[in-house]
Design an enzyme around this catalytic site. Structure first.
Site, PDB file in Angstrom:
ATOM      1  N   ASP A 305       0.707  -1.327  -0.013  1.00  0.00           N
ATOM      2  CA  ASP A 305      -0.002   0.048  -0.028  1.00  0.00           C
ATOM      3  C   ASP A 305       0.666   1.142   0.091  1.00  0.00           C
ATOM      4  OD1 ASP A 305      -1.844  -1.807   0.204  1.00  0.00           O
ATOM      5  OD2 ASP A 305      -2.746  -0.804   2.040  1.00  0.00           O
ATOM      6  N   HIS A 356      -6.326   3.093  -3.568  1.00  0.00           N
ATOM      7  CA  HIS A 356      -5.931   3.402  -2.189  1.00  0.00           C
ATOM      8  C   HIS A 356      -6.397   4.984  -1.439  1.00  0.00           C
ATOM      9  CE1 HIS A 356      -4.779   1.965   1.864  1.00  0.00           C
ATOM     10  NE2 HIS A 356      -3.855   2.657   1.780  1.00  0.00           N
ATOM     11  N   HIS A 360      -5.261   9.318   0.998  1.00  0.00           N
ATOM     12  CA  HIS A 360      -5.350   8.548   2.075  1.00  0.00           C
ATOM     13  C   HIS A 360      -6.060   8.957   3.247  1.00  0.00           C
ATOM     14  CE1 HIS A 360      -3.742   5.535   4.894  1.00  0.00           C
ATOM     15  NE2 HIS A 360      -3.269   4.904   3.634  1.00  0.00           N
ATOM     16  N   HIS A 447       3.747  -2.187   3.232  1.00  0.00           N
ATOM     17  CA  HIS A 447       3.769  -0.803   2.473  1.00  0.00           C
ATOM     18  C   HIS A 447       4.984  -0.690   1.692  1.00  0.00           C
ATOM     19  CE1 HIS A 447       0.833  -0.619   5.578  1.00  0.00           C
ATOM     20  NE2 HIS A 447       0.263   0.470   4.886  1.00  0.00           N
TER      21      HIS A 447
HETATM   22 ZN    ZN Z   1      -2.368   3.106   3.411  1.00  0.00          ZN
END
Ligand code: ZN
Length: 481
Positions: A305, A356, A360, A447
């Site tokens: 991510d 995503h 954020h 991530h």
């Molecule tokens: Zn994230």
């Protein structure tokens, strides 16, 4: 922005204020007049700020940090442009200070109840010739006022100097400029003339409130005030746009160059960098579709991510290709816009690209229109980069509710194993977490903005491949189960 004492501001919060807090902020795509008009009390400028294509900025890195945890929700980003080190340092200092305050105030970061979210996102205002302008937008509901603030940062490549927004105006024109601002603000609902005079005559408070200025596409100067800066908080954020004809005589030499580069951008940006890193883009190409049958063999879906990030994502793609592993990247739109080549390379290598959000935010805290905008804008950036629109999204912090689901056709993807790699910057610990916890057909959360997470990948792939695991995309996993 100004730092407001918490209690008086809370006392002044009315129904309007709470609506404002919910309906504006990082959910609104920045970089358009829409962002301004979403703020109650503001007047959209006659001409929006011209959008900048960040993928054209050579050597650009986006510095991102985030958690993926509802109890400690934060996401921050700012750009690092070669040559503008002093400006990058100023943004870094600001972001790190806000994040440190957030983390120290938020007991939730140690685990516990759902926390309030800190979100700092960036927008390029101009990046051409010898000038660079960036706006950082902060949402921090734990701070006073609306918790929304914006600051513009400027770099003068000719002088080799970082400048703040007031540097756009010539020293000897300050009185005339402030007079024009006062004239335009007085009479607005919630603006008290006497306290406005006090605020603008005191150098410290003036510098604090005049921190968000940018040129519109037609050369006017848009001056934005955070909620509560020059009026009562209930009046919302206020903006004044001075026309090109009005403001041009008051501009500094630097301000004139910024104005010219905003209205008629040069083809390239040159800030006099002594070194501009060239960024490798891997060229692996998937050999056809994946024929792994997850009903018959052990599958795993690694997900990464918050990227793409330089140089981490390119390194990760090389590791994945070495083991013929495929993964799913839940990309953040503002990073896709900066590095579409990396997203294209990931897709070409057989990986899946998911959505995503743009910057954020916790989508469950946004109005429906903002959720739609966050997701659609990111899907459009992904499609522009890869030629294919995504079908999956991962809600930031895993925060999803029926309203968010109803706002999109994208299918939400959460996870089975959380490495908490944003918290533990330790490659060996991250690798061991995955290796020890995974079970067949799990979705693993990692991530690719953290070097330590990427460094964990070879150990994960080596060990789990030896145990018979196949690394597939989330859509492939779902399709063959
Ligand atoms: Zn994230």
């Amino acid at each position: 922005m100004r730092i407001h004492p918490l209690v008086p501001s809370l006392l002044l919060l009315g129904t309007l204020s709470f609506t404002a807090a919910c309906s504006s902020g990082p959910g609104e795509p920045s970089g358009s007049a829409g962002a301004a008009s979403a703020r109650p009390g503001s007047t959209p400028g006659p001409s929006p700020v011209r959008s900048v294509d960040p993928s054209k900025i050579k050597g650009l890195e986006i510095v991102s940090d985030s958690s993926e945890n509802k109890s400690c929700p934060f996401a921050t980003s700012y750009p690092d442009v070669p040559g503008a080190e002093a400006m990058t340092a100023a943004m870094k200092k600001y972001v790190e200070r806000r994040l440190a305050t957030f983390r120290s105030n938020s007991a939730a970061c140690e685990g516990g109840a759902e926390g309030l979210e800190l979100n700092i996102s960036h927008q390029f205002l101009v990046a051409s010739g010898d000038v660079l302008g960036v706006r950082l937008s902060t949402q921090d509901p734990s701070s006073a006022g609306s918790g929304l603030s914006a600051t513009t940062y400027w770099y003068d490549g000719k002088a080799g100097a970082y400048r703040t927004a007031p540097g756009l105006v010539a020293e000897d024109a300050r009185t005339a400029f402030l007079g024009a601002l006062k004239d335009r603000l007085k009479g607005r609902e919630g603006v008290d003339a006497a306290s406005l005079d006090d605020t603008l005559s005191d150098p410290a408070s003036r510098a604090a409130v005049l921190d968000d200025m940018a040129f519109t596409a037609d050369g006017g100067l848009r001056v934005a005030f955070d909620r509560g800066d020059v009026g009562v908080p209930a009046a919302g954020a206020l903006t004044v746009t001075l026309s090109k004809e009005t403001v041009t005589p008051w501009l500094s030499a630097f301000g004139k160059r910024v104005q010219r580069q905003t209205v008629t951008p040069s083809r390239s940006l040159d800030l006099g960098a002594t070194h501009t890193p060239t960024q490798a883009v891997p060229t692996h190409t998937a050999s056809g579709d994946d024929d792994t049958n997850c009903k018959r063999v052990r599958c795993l879906a690694l997900t990464f991510d918050d990227g793409p990030a330089v140089p981490e994502t390119a390194t990760l793609l090389t590791y994945l290709a070495r083991y013929k592993a495929r993964a799913t990247f839940f990309t953040v739109g503002q990073n896709v816009a900066a590095h579409p080549d990396l997203v294209r390379a990931a897709a070409r290598a057989g990986n899946e690209i998911g959505n995503h959000s743009w910057n954020h935010p916790d989508l469950t805290k946004l109005a429906r229109g903002q959720v739609v905008s966050q997701l659609n804008r990111t899907s459009a950036a992904i499609e522009a980069a890869t030629g294919k629109a995504p079908t999956l999204f991962r809600p930031p912090y895993g925060a999803v509710n029926p309203r968010v689901r109803a706002a999109t056709r994208l299918s939400p993807v959460l996870w089975d194993v959380d490495t908490e790699d944003w918290k533990y910057r330790d490659a060996d610990k991250v690798a061991r977490t995955v290796i020890d916890k995974v079970r067949r057909n799990d979705v693993v959360l990692m991530h690719d903005i953290h070097p330590t997470s990427v460094a964990a990948v070879p150990q994960i792939l080596r060990t789990l491949t030896a145990r018979g695991y196949h690394f597939v995309t989330v859509s492939h996993l779902r399709a063959t189960l």
